[in-house]
Design a protein around this motif. Structure first.
Motif, PDB file in Angstrom:
ATOM      1  N   UNK A 163      -9.602   5.529 -11.614  1.00 41.25           N
ATOM      2  CA  UNK A 163      -8.647   6.382 -12.315  1.00 41.25           C
ATOM      3  C   UNK A 163      -9.131   7.824 -12.348  1.00 41.25           C
ATOM      4  N   UNK A 164      -8.201   8.781 -12.376  1.00 44.52           N
ATOM      5  CA  UNK A 164      -8.585  10.199 -12.403  1.00 44.52           C
ATOM      6  C   UNK A 164      -9.161  10.598 -13.758  1.00 44.52           C
ATOM      7  N   UNK A 165     -10.071  11.550 -13.803  1.00 46.34           N
ATOM      8  CA  UNK A 165     -10.770  11.903 -15.054  1.00 46.34           C
ATOM      9  C   UNK A 165      -9.887  12.530 -16.114  1.00 46.34           C
ATOM     10  N   UNK A 208       0.444  -7.576  -4.554  1.00 50.04           N
ATOM     11  CA  UNK A 208      -0.282  -7.180  -3.352  1.00 50.04           C
ATOM     12  C   UNK A 208      -0.788  -5.742  -3.472  1.00 50.04           C
ATOM     13  N   UNK A 209      -0.014  -4.922  -4.140  1.00 49.15           N
ATOM     14  CA  UNK A 209      -0.437  -3.535  -4.328  1.00 49.15           C
ATOM     15  C   UNK A 209      -1.654  -3.474  -5.244  1.00 49.15           C
ATOM     16  N   UNK A 210      -1.658  -4.288  -6.313  1.00 52.10           N
ATOM     17  CA  UNK A 210      -2.798  -4.321  -7.225  1.00 52.10           C
ATOM     18  C   UNK A 210      -4.043  -4.848  -6.513  1.00 52.10           C
ATOM     19  N   UNK A 211      -3.852  -5.802  -5.641  1.00 48.56           N
ATOM     20  CA  UNK A 211      -4.983  -6.367  -4.884  1.00 48.56           C
ATOM     21  C   UNK A 211      -5.657  -5.305  -4.027  1.00 48.56           C
ATOM     22  N   UNK A 266      -7.710   1.158  -2.531  1.00 55.81           N
ATOM     23  CA  UNK A 266      -7.193   2.081  -1.522  1.00 55.81           C
ATOM     24  C   UNK A 266      -6.200   3.086  -2.097  1.00 55.81           C
ATOM     25  N   UNK A 267      -5.960   3.045  -3.413  1.00 56.10           N
ATOM     26  CA  UNK A 267      -4.940   3.920  -3.983  1.00 56.10           C
ATOM     27  C   UNK A 267      -5.342   5.393  -3.991  1.00 56.10           C
ATOM     28  N   UNK A 281       0.824  -1.214   0.000  1.00 57.70           N
ATOM     29  CA  UNK A 281       0.000   0.000   0.000  1.00 57.70           C
ATOM     30  C   UNK A 281       0.850   1.253   0.000  1.00 57.70           C
ATOM     31  N   UNK A 282       0.181   2.330  -0.342  1.00 57.78           N
ATOM     32  CA  UNK A 282       0.716   3.655  -0.083  1.00 57.78           C
ATOM     33  C   UNK A 282       0.169   4.066   1.279  1.00 57.78           C
TER      34      UNK A 282
END
Length: 796
Positions: free
Chosen positions: A682-684, A645-648, A652-653, A624-625
């Motif tokens: 994802x951001x617009x 694990x980060x993709x999972x 929470x990103x 995670x971040x």
């Protein structure tokens, strides 16, 4: 029509030749101080530019307007006259320059020479006025004819036409042709008829990969000055080429099939430029000393017959620019090398001296190197495969006062380095593969009484120093300007870096497992790249604490890096951060078994307002971040590859908060995630989205793309289980769609034709995929909708 095309293209070429002539140093230098003629040439240049601006429009309209056709024909006549005149001036300037050099400076000769110059000037001035008057008249007529300005000039590379044979056959009708460029065409053989172009001065055939020979009658091109044959398959030059006594330039670069030059090559007495780089030639032609006008000779091969031909270089005194001597092992007598007289070649700025990797006589190689001392003006020097045990005396400030760059490669028998620290102008020093070096001592810095060591050095590199154990540092000030330091594959080096590097901005350490984790004091580092170096947490903490100006940080294959410092990642000027291959640490436990310890699990970002690029590659334990800080809002590019694990934990990103993010790349097995991206993940403002090597991805989620109103490019590569693109469609903003690789979309590819009209102009490529008959069937619909389609290497 082909003849008209050729005529138009070569009118453009004639303009280019005129512009080159007017800009040449020979012509400008010849008339320097003669205001009347110099002023006429400037007016001629301006008028040519004015007419050239409407050339495209005129060449297009001449087929439908007879008046424009007459204007173009008259323009051809005048421009060719201008080219002839400028060519005569260039020739006269060169001739008088050579005569002045060969004649003794007696008053009688000087008086005759001045009279000759004045007579030529008067004749030229009248002819320039005539050509200028004709051009100015045509310039006025262009406005009457309503010719419009365009890009001007057209293409000089006429060989791009589809019917190259027809084109070349038409070329031979252009008797006044001076410039011919057929670069990159599929022509396999020049017709003999091309040799009737007696006025041809420049022939360019670069990149004609099917060309294997020149016509035997090439000698008839008596005015040919420039012949460029780079990257062709020519395997032999005809002997008749040696009769082209006006040839100035012969470029054979990367003609890999060419193994020898004609026996009478020395007859090309006016040759100024000879490029043999990348050929299979390994011996220079006999009597090369007769080519006294040679200025550019990038490479010289010492022959196997006792290396005697290197002596002939002594009479080739005008060499300038870059010069490389290869096969120096063929020199058996160092006196032959001394007669090459490199020490007097003051216009050489870059020199490369190369031996083969097999060494027979170490002492002889040292004597040869001693004899090849260059002129003090030399700026760049490369030594390759030198077999001596030590370097020679001319590696000092007296002999190399202007040396800026020094590269020493594969000198495995040397056990010590020369005193390079006293070279006053040295800025770049690279030392590669010195297997005999175990210690770099104080001799490296030179005599301290001569001043600060390495006073101007900005970049220092050590690569593949397998036996190097100790770097002794001077107690006196040194490296005051050093900005870039690289230590690559020095596995036995143990002690720390030099203690005082106040100007250091970039540090790159790789495969230096025993290097002590100690940074220089008072560094101003902006770039740290530390892969495979045994870096521990204390290294990273030193970097972050002592380098507030850090702009780029790259960490890769650092098995001892267990976690990030407790100080968090605080780098106020950091712009790029890359982490890759951080999997685990191996430490011996009490029972001598290998224990796997967790490594980087969470990233903290604090006070990184300028971070633009972040790459996280091959970090399987990264989860995670940090939940409180997340990712910096300044991010523009984000790449996440092989971080399962980060993709999972992607929900929470909080990427949707990164309004500056424009590019996102992801590569993962997607073992626990079949559809991606989630809605609003994802951001617009995202413009670029890439899926790369995602073997288990089955669906691209339409809900996750719906809000991406700025998305322009979608790339899908190596996703073999992807079953369909969103049936509801893709964002209307999309302009580029690329799908690539064997096995992708094996089951079906489902495009809803309903979305196509909404993205008219879409460019998409489908390459190397299986079972996509449906794509082929739908292509006509895509093209009808205004799309540009490219489909290749697909299976039925």
């Amino acid at each position: 029509m082909a003849a008209e095309l050729v005529g138009g293209a070569f009118l453009s070429a004639a303009f280019q030749v005129a512009f080159q002539r007017l800009a040449s140093s020979d012509i400008r230098g010849y008339f320097r101080g003669r205001k009347s003629i110099d002023g006429l040439l400037k007016k001629l240049h301006i008028t040519l530019i004015s007419v050239n601006q409407v050339l495209d429009d005129a060449e297009e309209r001449q087929y439908s307007n007879s008046n424009v056709k007459k204007w173009v024909d008259e323009l051809k006549h005048v421009v060719f006259l201008a080219d002839d005149l400028l060519d005569e001036i260039a020739y006269e300037a060169t001739r008088q320059k050579l005569e002045a050099e060969s004649q003794t400076a007696t008053s009688k000769v000087r008086g005759f020479f001045t009279s000759s110059v004045n007579q030529f000037d008067k004749q030229v001035e009248g002819r320039i006025k005539e050509v200028l008057a004709d051009l100015q008249f045509l310039a006025k007529q262009k406005d009457v004819l309503g010719l419009m300005e365009g890009c001007g000039g057209g293409s000089t590379e006429v060989g791009r036409c589809e019917n190259i044979i027809e084109l070349v056959n038409d070329i031979v009708t252009l008797k006044h042709l001076r410039y011919l460029d057929l670069s990159g065409t599929p022509i396999g053989r020049l017709p003999d008829s091309i040799c009737v172009l007696h006025n041809l001065e420049t022939l360019i055939l670069n990149g004609c990969y099917h060309l294997v020979e020149l016509p035997l009658d090439v000698y008839k091109l008596i005015n040919l000055r420039n012949l460029e044959l780079s990257e062709t398959r020519i395997n032999k030059l005809p002997n008749s080429i040696c009769e082209l006594v006006n040839l100035h330039t012969l470029c054979l670069r990367d003609c890999t099939s060419l193994a020898e030059l004609p026996a009478n090559f020395h007859q090309l007495i006016n040759l100024h430029h000879l490029d043999l780089v990348g050929t299979n030639i390994r011996e220079m032609p006999q009597h090369i000393r007769r080519l006294t006008h040679l200025q550019h000779l990038p490479v010289f091969f010492v022959g196997k017959q006792n290396g005697l031909n290197i002596k002939e270089l002594g009479e080739v005194s005008n060499l300038e620019g870059t010069f490389s001597i290869s096969q120096l092992e063929n020199i058996n007598d160092a006196m032959d090398a001394r007669e090459a007289n490199l020490r007097e070649k003051k216009c050489l700025h870059k020199l490369e001296l190369e031996w083969s990797e097999s060494h027979v006589d170490s002492q002889n190689e040292r004597c040869v190197l001693e004899a090849l001392q260059p002129h003090a003006n030399l700026k760049e020097l490369t030594i390759m495969n030198y077999g001596g045990t030590r370097f020679v005396g001319w590696f000092d400030a007296l002999c190399l006062p202007n040396l800026v760059s020094l590269e020493m490669v594969n000198c495995n028998y040397c056990f010590c380095l020369p005193p390079l620290g006293q070279l006053p102008s040295l800025k770049n020093l690279s030392i590669f593969k010195f297997e005999g070096i175990k210690e770099i001592g104080t001799e490296f810095y030179g005599n301290k009484s001569l001043g600060v060591a390495f006073r101007c050095l900005e970049s220092l590199e050590f690569w593949y120093m397998g036996e190097w154990e100790e770097w002794m540092h001077s107690n006196d000030e040194c490296f005051p300007c050093l900005q870039h330091l690289s230590l690559i594959s020095c596995p036995k080096l143990t002690n720390s870096l030099p203690p005082h590097l106040a100007s250091l901005k970039s540090l790159h350490i790789s495969e230096c497992q025993k290097l002590e984790p100690s940074l220089p004091k008072a560094v101003a580092m902006t770039n740290a790249d530390i892969p495979k170096s045994g870096v521990q947490e204390c290294w990273l903490e030193q970097i972050l604490v002592t380098c507030p100006d850090l702009e780029k940080l790259c960490l890769s294959n650092c098995p001892k890096l267990v976690s990030f410092p407790t100080c968090e990642l605080s780098a106020p000027k950091l712009e790029s951060f890359s982490i890759s291959n951080m999997s685990y640490q191996r430490l011996p436990s009490e029972n001598m078994q290998t224990q796997l310890l967790p490594t980087v699990c969470s990233l903290w970002f604090k006070n990184c307002p300028f971070l633009r690029s972040l790459e996280l590659h091959n970090c399987p334990l990264l989860e995670s971040f940090h939940m409180n800080t997340g990712l910096p809002s300044s991010l523009v590019k984000l790449s996440i590859k092989r971080c399962p694990k980060l993709v999972h934990s992607c929900k929470e990103w909080r990427l949707h908060n990164l309004l500056s993010l424009q590019e996102f790349r992801i590569s993962d097995d997607f073992e626990s995630v079949e559809s991606f991206p989630d809605e609003a993940l994802l951001p617009p403002n995202l413009c670029y989205l890439e899926f790369d090597v995602c073997p288990n991805l089955k669906t691209i989620n339409y809900e996750g793309l719906l809000h991406l109103t700025s998305l322009r490019s979608l790339y899908i590569n190596c996703c073999p289980n992807l079953q369909c693109l969103p049936e509801q469609g893709l964002p209307n903003s999309l302009s580029s769609l690329h799908i690539y690789d064997e096995g992708i979309l094996n089951t079906r590819i489902s495009f809803s034709l309903g979305f196509i009209p909404e993205i008219a102009g879409l460019s998409f490529a489908v390459t190397g995929i299986g079972k996509v008959n449906k794509v082929k069937e739908e292509i006509p619909f895509y093209k009808e909708a205004g799309c540009v389609a490219y489909v290749s290497n697909v299976k039925d």
